[in-house]
Design an enzyme around this catalytic site. Structure first.
Site, PDB file in Angstrom:
ATOM      1  N   LYS A  67     -44.221  79.264 122.531  1.00 10.06           N
ATOM      2  CA  LYS A  67     -45.025  78.045 122.414  1.00 10.06           C
ATOM      3  C   LYS A  67     -45.704  77.998 121.034  1.00 10.06           C
ATOM      4  CE  LYS A  67     -48.673  80.524 124.879  1.00 10.06           C
ATOM      5  NZ  LYS A  67     -49.166  80.859 126.221  1.00 10.06           N
ATOM      6  N   TYR A 302     -68.958  77.264  96.977  1.00 14.71           N
ATOM      7  CA  TYR A 302     -69.868  76.242  97.509  1.00 14.71           C
ATOM      8  C   TYR A 302     -71.144  76.871  98.031  1.00 14.71           C
ATOM      9  CZ  TYR A 302     -66.189  72.669  97.538  1.00 14.71           C
ATOM     10  OH  TYR A 302     -65.226  71.777  97.195  1.00 14.71           O
TER      11      TYR A 302
HETATM   12  C1  LIG Z   1     -48.995  82.222 126.528  1.00 17.76           C
HETATM   13  C2  LIG Z   1     -48.486  82.606 127.852  1.00 17.76           C
HETATM   14  C3  LIG Z   1     -47.788  83.816 128.041  1.00 17.76           C
HETATM   15  C4  LIG Z   1     -47.643  84.860 126.950  1.00 17.76           C
HETATM   16  O1  LIG Z   1     -48.867  85.507 126.741  1.00 17.76           O
HETATM   17  P1  LIG Z   1     -49.026  86.689 125.659  1.00 17.76           P
HETATM   18  O2  LIG Z   1     -50.359  87.243 125.973  1.00 17.76           O
HETATM   19  O3  LIG Z   1     -48.961  86.057 124.323  1.00 17.76           O
HETATM   20  O4  LIG Z   1     -47.918  87.647 125.915  1.00 17.76           O
HETATM   21  C5  LIG Z   1     -47.234  84.044 129.288  1.00 17.76           C
HETATM   22  N1  LIG Z   1     -47.383  83.147 130.293  1.00 17.76           N
HETATM   23  C6  LIG Z   1     -48.076  82.005 130.167  1.00 17.76           C
HETATM   24  C7  LIG Z   1     -48.205  81.065 131.321  1.00 17.76           C
HETATM   25  C8  LIG Z   1     -48.648  81.687 128.932  1.00 17.76           C
HETATM   26  O5  LIG Z   1     -49.357  80.553 128.809  1.00 17.76           O
END
Ligand SMILES: *Cc1c(COP(=O)(O)O)cnc(C)c1O
Length: 428
Positions: A67, A302
């Site tokens: 993702k 800044y």
């Molecule tokens: C993001 C996610 C994962 C992976 O999690 P990590 O901690 O990055 O391994 C797995 N399952 C779901 C439903 C997620 O949203």
């Protein structure tokens, strides 16, 4: 190289040198005129991490979580690499992320976990993406879409809430959800999934209650005549602990070389020789574009939040918060120059950040700077660099270091690296 060596449209992949390719971001100019700030994505390290996780999973299929553009690494290149390396499936959050992968030619199963499908069910059917159903109303909506598409049916995964309190059907709804599946046989309950809220918490009991609820859900749907073909629950932390393997595992962050259990006193599923062997996939590099000798008392940045406490050499690096370098690193973070740590001084601005290089010998305009990743004393120096190269070996700044300095987690550090930073892909 010239502009003409590259295919004309954006997102094109073109050879850069022997083992590098550039993935052109939308607004980037020809590679020979862009500023020196770039992210390097090491695909060999990605394959290595998949290999380590395979050992951890002990034969259970791996569905890589890609993702948010593969945690900022570029979903298409990462998915292609993992598919060639034999990954069993891919999980994304958004339907458009799934479509992007299908359009890039990815053929392994793609599970869309993010919950929001809107009126896009036809996209799922058209692109052969697997829907995660988490809410009872989706079953009837999907059934209508399946009939409309003249399709014989669709396999879905049902998400149940076992304590995360985010997405997923809650226990009191399960019976009605089962009835909805029975009333709409064209929507087939193929997978049952859940997600842990505390898989990285170093206590043995964190899996007890969620797993008990998950078994309860399994029993209920099985008794209703809807036995799930596959069940899955494990993220990276659960996988590395050897817990909740079920029929497939869903690692994300560990594939990119971040150990979510780093330092935690928990038992691991890895053979000792593989523990701690995940390799960071992304590194971020730039060069010094300005160098100034300040006298004691001179201000930087800044708000003049930093004043030179002594005669100081301060370097300007062209990466700022618009590139994903958190402003919270102002007067806190560090970059690497000549394999040594140089503290960030002053406020991180939109496009630039200043570092104090007073204590690093022979720093010159154009010297390499590492913002994330490792740097050796030798290779980082400009051509004139010679002295003191042996005294320090390899220095490294990890996503976890940056997270600690800026009050966040490595997931956010990686996904923050913005589109403005071109990704270069290294095969070896
Ligand atoms: C993001 C996610 C994962 C992976 O999690 P990590 O901690 O990055 O391994 C797995 N399952 C779901 C439903 C997620 O949203």
């Amino acid at each position: 190289m010239t502009d003409r060596d590259l295919p004309p449209h954006d997102d094109a992949v073109a050879p850069l040198d022997d083992d590098m390719r550039i993935f052109r971001p939308r607004r980037a100019l020809p590679t020979d005129v862009v500023r020196p700030t770039r992210a390097e994505v090491n695909l060999a390290h990605l394959r290595h991490n998949l290999h380590v996780l395979r050992h951890s999973a002990r034969g259970v299929p791996i569905w890589a979580v890609l993702k948010a553009d593969a945690y900022g690494h570029g979903a298409k290149a990462v998915a292609r690499t993992l598919e060639r390396a034999g990954v069993d499936g891919i999980c994304v959050a958004l339907v458009e992320e799934g479509v992007e992968l299908r359009e890039a030619g990815i053929t392994v199963p793609v599970l869309v976990m993010g919950g929001y499908a809107g009126s896009a069910f036809r996209e799922f059917i058209h692109h052969d993406l697997t829907v995660v159903v988490h809410e009872i109303g989706q079953i009837g909506d999907l059934a209508r879409e399946v009939r409309h598409a003249d399709s014989s049916g669709i396999d879905v995964h049902l998400k149940v809430d076992t304590g995360m309190g985010r997405l997923g059907s809650r226990r009191e709804e399960w019976q009605r959800v089962a009835e909805a599946f029975l009333a709409h046989r064209e929507v087939r309950l193929d997978g049952l999934m859940t997600h842990f809220a505390n898989a990285d918490v170093a206590e043995d009991g964190v899996f007890d209650e969620p797993l008990q609820l998950f078994e309860e859900a399994t029993a209920l749907f099985t008794a209703a005549g809807l036995p799930p073909r596959v069940r899955h629950a494990a993220n990276s932390a659960a996988l590395l602990r050897g817990r909740a393997g079920f029929d497939l595992v869903r690692p994300g962050i560990a594939l990119f070389g971040v150990d979510p259990l780093a330092g935690a006193p928990v038992e691991r599923a890895l053979p000792p020789e593989m523990a701690g062997k995940l390799r960071p996939v992304m590194s971020v590099h730039s060069k010094i574009v300005a160098l100034r000798q300040l006298t004691a008392g001179d201000a930087v940045g800044y708000g003049s939040t930093w004043n030179a406490p002594r005669p100081s050499l301060v370097a300007t690096v062209p990466m700022g918060y618009a590139d994903g370098l958190s402003r919270a690193l102002s007067n806190r973070g560090e970059f690497l120059v000549h394999g040594r740590r140089a503290p960030i001084v002053g406020i991180v601005s939109m496009d630039m950040t200043m570092i104090d290089v007073t204590d690093i010998p022979d720093v010159a305009l154009g010297d390499d700077v590492v913002l994330l990743g490792a740097q050796s004393a030798k290779s980082s120096a400009s051509k004139a660099f010679s002295a003191s190269s042996t005294e320090s070996g390899l220095a490294e700044i990890t996503a976890s270091d940056i997270a600690r300095a800026s009050g966040t987690i490595p997931w956010e550090v990686l996904t923050n690296i913005s589109r403005r930073v071109p990704r270069f892909y290294r095969e070896a």
